[in-house]
Design a protein around this motif. Structure first.
Motif, mmCIF file in Angstrom:
data_model
loop_
_atom_site.group_PDB
_atom_site.id
_atom_site.type_symbol
_atom_site.label_atom_id
_atom_site.label_comp_id
_atom_site.label_asym_id
_atom_site.label_seq_id
_atom_site.Cartn_x
_atom_site.Cartn_y
_atom_site.Cartn_z
ATOM 1 N N GLN B 19 0.794 -1.231 0.000
ATOM 2 C CA GLN B 19 0.000 0.000 0.000
ATOM 3 C C GLN B 19 0.830 1.286 0.000
ATOM 4 N N SER B 20 1.930 1.263 -0.712
ATOM 5 C CA SER B 20 2.750 2.477 -0.789
ATOM 6 C C SER B 20 2.081 3.513 -1.682
ATOM 7 N N ARG B 21 2.298 4.782 -1.359
ATOM 8 C CA ARG B 21 1.812 5.870 -2.210
ATOM 9 C C ARG B 21 2.961 6.434 -3.038
ATOM 10 N N ASN B 22 4.154 6.333 -2.489
ATOM 11 C CA ASN B 22 5.349 6.837 -3.177
ATOM 12 C C ASN B 22 6.410 5.739 -3.215
ATOM 13 N N ILE B 23 6.917 5.464 -4.417
ATOM 14 C CA ILE B 23 7.983 4.474 -4.546
ATOM 15 C C ILE B 23 9.109 5.066 -5.391
ATOM 16 N N CYS B 24 10.323 4.902 -4.897
ATOM 17 C CA CYS B 24 11.479 5.445 -5.608
ATOM 18 C C CYS B 24 12.458 4.316 -5.927
ATOM 19 N N ILE B 25 12.875 4.252 -7.187
ATOM 20 C CA ILE B 25 13.868 3.263 -7.594
ATOM 21 C C ILE B 25 15.141 3.992 -8.003
ATOM 22 N N GLU B 26 16.239 3.627 -7.373
ATOM 23 C CA GLU B 26 17.518 4.255 -7.714
ATOM 24 C C GLU B 26 18.494 3.188 -8.211
ATOM 25 N N ILE B 27 19.182 3.529 -9.278
ATOM 26 C CA ILE B 27 20.228 2.656 -9.810
ATOM 27 C C ILE B 27 21.492 3.492 -9.909
ATOM 28 N N SER B 125 1.230 -0.486 -14.660
ATOM 29 C CA SER B 125 0.512 -1.384 -13.750
ATOM 30 C C SER B 125 -0.045 -0.684 -12.520
ATOM 31 N N HIS B 126 0.633 0.368 -12.083
ATOM 32 C CA HIS B 126 0.211 1.047 -10.845
ATOM 33 C C HIS B 126 0.067 2.549 -11.065
ATOM 34 N N PRO B 127 -0.988 2.942 -11.790
ATOM 35 C CA PRO B 127 -1.126 4.369 -12.110
ATOM 36 C C PRO B 127 -1.378 5.259 -10.887
ATOM 37 N N ASP B 128 -1.823 4.681 -9.773
ATOM 38 C CA ASP B 128 -2.138 5.511 -8.606
ATOM 39 C C ASP B 128 -0.930 5.775 -7.709
ATOM 40 N N ILE B 129 0.162 5.100 -7.997
ATOM 41 C CA ILE B 129 1.371 5.295 -7.181
ATOM 42 C C ILE B 129 2.237 6.399 -7.794
ATOM 43 N N HIS B 130 2.821 7.209 -6.929
ATOM 44 C CA HIS B 130 3.758 8.237 -7.384
ATOM 45 C C HIS B 130 5.144 7.603 -7.542
ATOM 46 N N TRP B 131 5.616 7.564 -8.792
ATOM 47 C CA TRP B 131 6.884 6.893 -9.100
ATOM 48 C C TRP B 131 8.003 7.881 -9.310
ATOM 49 N N VAL B 132 9.163 7.563 -8.744
ATOM 50 C CA VAL B 132 10.379 8.318 -9.036
ATOM 51 C C VAL B 132 11.459 7.314 -9.437
ATOM 52 N N PHE B 133 12.048 7.512 -10.613
ATOM 53 C CA PHE B 133 13.116 6.634 -11.089
ATOM 54 C C PHE B 133 14.382 7.455 -11.259
ATOM 55 N N ASP B 134 15.473 6.957 -10.723
ATOM 56 C CA ASP B 134 16.723 7.697 -10.808
ATOM 57 C C ASP B 134 17.848 6.754 -11.224
ATOM 58 N N TYR B 135 18.415 7.013 -12.384
ATOM 59 C CA TYR B 135 19.486 6.165 -12.902
ATOM 60 C C TYR B 135 20.729 7.021 -13.063
ATOM 61 N N ARG B 136 21.771 6.678 -12.336
ATOM 62 C CA ARG B 136 22.968 7.516 -12.308
ATOM 63 C C ARG B 136 24.205 6.682 -12.630
ATOM 64 N N VAL B 137 25.055 7.253 -13.449
ATOM 65 C CA VAL B 137 26.317 6.575 -13.771
ATOM 66 C C VAL B 137 27.477 7.522 -13.488
ATOM 67 N N ILE B 138 28.479 7.021 -12.802
ATOM 68 C CA ILE B 138 29.722 7.778 -12.621
ATOM 69 C C ILE B 138 30.804 7.012 -13.373
ATOM 70 N N ASP B 139 31.377 7.649 -14.389
ATOM 71 C CA ASP B 139 32.344 6.912 -15.210
ATOM 72 C C ASP B 139 33.730 6.893 -14.553
ATOM 73 N N ARG B 140 34.677 6.302 -15.248
ATOM 74 C CA ARG B 140 36.004 6.099 -14.648
ATOM 75 C C ARG B 140 36.715 7.399 -14.311
ATOM 76 N N PHE B 149 13.437 10.576 -13.538
ATOM 77 C CA PHE B 149 12.028 10.682 -13.926
ATOM 78 C C PHE B 149 11.151 10.742 -12.684
ATOM 79 N N ASP B 150 10.310 11.764 -12.638
ATOM 80 C CA ASP B 150 9.323 11.887 -11.579
ATOM 81 C C ASP B 150 7.987 12.037 -12.302
ATOM 82 N N ASP B 151 7.022 11.162 -11.975
ATOM 83 C CA ASP B 151 5.803 11.130 -12.805
ATOM 84 C C ASP B 151 4.800 12.252 -12.508
ATOM 85 N N THR B 152 5.110 13.153 -11.577
ATOM 86 C CA THR B 152 4.140 14.185 -11.179
ATOM 87 C C THR B 152 3.648 15.022 -12.363
#
Lengths: 122, 189
Positions: B19-27, B125-140, B149-152
């Motif tokens: 029952q989360s309202r906000n979910i954040c995925i970080e890579i 699949s979960h349009p009612d959840i507030h999604w935040v996706f963050d993909y970060r790369v630090i090179d050599r 991406f923030d779906d707001t």
């Protein structure tokens, strides 16, 4: 470098989609449900979902709602996909790989005829 | 599971079920420190200490449809195979944070896989959840690249329009694919 999509573009896309949707509103309520438990995902549910979404996109199929459900206790039949059209009883399919998903979208969702070979007896 | 992005989908599904309202995925791919870290943070119902200990056991599950859980133990195993590990921070009523790290160059580290497909699947699949996706790369060389991406804004703009309308779907899918591809391209250059 490809252009990142802008919200301005989304505004325009939304207006167009709204007009098309109003034209097709009579089609009735169609629901496609993909099982996304650990078992489903491990068996390829994300590719099945992708295939459903690709079909909608490629065939400009409006008014289909796509959702997910958890594990329904038939892990050995995953990926599982369910189709509900209007008031008709839910049809549950098993072993739905991307190709089968496409067939279900075409034959059942678009033309109303269940794909009997993959229907699970409940 | 063959991809880390599939594990992320699975763990995020747990968050949604809680029952989360906000979910954040970080890579986070850090090529300088040779570390890959992935993290799913939610504000769902969380777990007490006893339950938190149990979820690491493959034979624990809250589900009633089968007797094994598997989700978190599978990710833990995948991380440990690449000389990494998994941490779980949770509090009842507050939420849960699952973090897994891997040695980036380890031969047994799973590929990240199709991140765009995981993001799209969750958003649809979960349009009612507030999604935040963050993909970060630090090179050599320590250069920082990021796709965020923030779906707001997207949801305000869509209002009551479904994401599965073909034109919207095309927009959102290519948005993820191009965003992640752009990041990969920047790194090559």
């Amino acid at each position: 470098m490809p252009a990142i999509k802008s919200l301005e573009e989304l505004k325009r896309v939304r207006e167009e989609a709204l007009q098309k949707k109003q034209m097709k509103a009579a089609a009735g309520n169609v629901q496609v449900i993909v099982a996304m438990g650990t078992c489903g995902i491990a068996a390829g549910a994300r590719d099945t979902m992708k295939s459903v979404l690709n079909f909608i996109e490629a065939n400009n199929l409006s008014g289909v709602s796509v959702t997910q459900t958890g594990c329904i206790g038939m892990c050995e039949q995953e990926p599982i996909l369910e189709v509900v059209i209007g008031e008709a009883p839910k049809v549950i399919y098993g072993k739905v790989n991307p190709e089968v998903a496409e067939q279900i979208m075409k034959q059942h969702v678009q033309n109303g005829m269940p794909v009997k070979d993959y229907v699970l007896p409940i | 599971m063959r991809e880390i992005s599939l594990h992320l989908l699975d763990i995020a599904e747990n968050s949604a079920a809680a029952q989360s309202r906000n979910i954040c995925i970080e890579i986070n791919e850090n090529l300088q420190s040779d570390l890959l870290t992935v993290c799913v943070t939610d504000d769902g119902h969380g777990m007490d200490a006893e339950t938190a200990k149990q979820v690491l056991d493959p034979f624990y599950t809250t589900r009633t449809t089968r007797k094994v859980g598997l989700g978190i133990p599978l990710l833990k195993l995948a991380a440990e195979m690449a000389e990494g590990g998994l941490s779980l921070v949770t509090e009842p009523g507050k939420g849960t944070k699952v973090e897994a790290h891997f040695v980036h160059s380890h031969i047994d580290r799973m590929p990240l896989g199709d991140i765009a497909a995981t993001f799209l699947t969750l958003l649809v699949s979960h349009p009612d959840i507030h999604w935040v996706f963050d993909y970060r790369v630090i090179d050599r060389n320590g250069e920082n690249y990021e796709y965020n991406f923030d779906d707001t804004a997207l949801k305000v703009e869509l209002a009551n329009m479904s994401i599965t309308e073909p034109d919207i779907l095309k927009f959102v899918r290519s948005m993820f694919e191009e965003g992640i591809e752009a990041l990969a391209l920047q790194m090559v250059n």
